[in-house]
Design an enzyme around this catalytic site. Sequence first.
Site, PDB file in Angstrom:
ATOM      1  CG  HIS A 189     -20.022  -5.077  -5.399  1.00 42.97           C
ATOM      2  ND1 HIS A 189     -19.938  -3.764  -5.609  1.00 42.97           N
ATOM      3  CD2 HIS A 189     -21.338  -5.428  -4.881  1.00 42.97           C
ATOM      4  CE1 HIS A 189     -21.360  -3.585  -5.129  1.00 42.97           C
ATOM      5  NE2 HIS A 189     -22.105  -4.485  -4.465  1.00 42.97           N
ATOM      6  CG  ASP A 222     -20.064   1.621  -5.022  1.00 40.51           C
ATOM      7  OD1 ASP A 222     -19.461   0.784  -4.681  1.00 40.51           O
ATOM      8  OD2 ASP A 222     -19.849   2.851  -4.948  1.00 40.51           O
TER       9      ASP A 222
END
Length: 411
Positions: free
Chosen positions: A382, A386
């Site tokens: 992450h 995204d």
Amino acid sequence: MATEVLVPVLGESITEATLGEWLKQPGDPVKADEPIASLETDKVSVEVPSPVAGVMGAHAVQPGDTVSVGAMIATIDAGDGAPAKTAAPEAGSTAAPAPAPAAAQQEAGGNVDAAALSPSVRRAILEHGVDPATVKGSGKDGRLTKEDIVAAASNKPAAAPASAPTQAPAAAPAAAGGERREERVKMTRLRQTIARRLKEAQDTAALLTTFNDVDMTAVIEARTKYKDLFEKKHGVRLGFMGFFVKAACMALKDIPSVNAYIEGDEIVYHDYADISVAVSAPQGLVVPVIRSADQMSVAQVEKTIGDFGKRAKEGALKMDEMKGGTFTISNGGVFGSLMSTPIINPPQSAVLGLHRIEERPVVRDGEVVVRPMMYLALSYDHRIIDGREAVTFLVALKNAIEDPTRLLIDL
């Protein structure tokens, strides 16, 4: 004159390995370039060939020992590779006869060198309680195999009760579940590396997994319709991995961050797709790389994966074939997995997990129908990817699999 057997160069940045097993025992005849031992590195297993023809000399190290590149591990005595003849002793000589070869000792019920047994054989001996000295080996050069031990255990007669002494001591109560054993087996270098890298991925990356499911109807129909022609033309079976690799390559072009990784404070993007494919090997999971998979046809992808799988089982994959990779596909479905959260292969930023195909009820055009469905899982870092990008990637891949025509017109 004896020739030293040295640990060969194992690849860039690899300075040591673990001796897996000896393929030749002292006294065995060997030919030039014939494998005499196997070494386990942190990536693959490699065989050590004999530098000359002759007779196997003494082992300098034992299975499980760590050896450095260039270190001597054994010697090869001069000879023609044929068993030496034993001269008849002179009259009145008191010299002891030469020891019989290991295979002959084993056949005659003699002692067996435990160090010469493979880990699976030693484990079988402990599990079944079989005396290896009483078992005739069916392996190469008369060596014991796991099947020999299991067969001997199934044919082992029950022990006859011994005549009890006048005053026998009270026997200790047997455990309710029978005899319980434990065995400690040192982790192979490959398994240690796998464990370390997976833990590093958990500690370093901000891991997250997103899921979707895909209707496999169109791919299954295409495979059923063309599999015979495909195999006849290309000499390889048409599987599902070729479709998923090509679909992944197409989706990676649309979402380049999934095909990138972090290096220091920079993001490294790639205009190519080197797809790492997780392959099961006897030593553990290995991940060879399909170079420039985005430039390959489905047939080329299937041939490459088939070759990787075959050579992984034989322990013949090369070091360079494990390096690099910008994205990984792991197919747990071949083992029956319904759903999983795969771990990324550092420094990569994402891994696609495939699972078993299962018929499930779904709604199509307002009606409940049965379709062959597969769950897809995308684990990603992450820090660089995204949630929107991860979901978009998975949807693009799902659309390509459900409508394979998209793969032809790049949609």
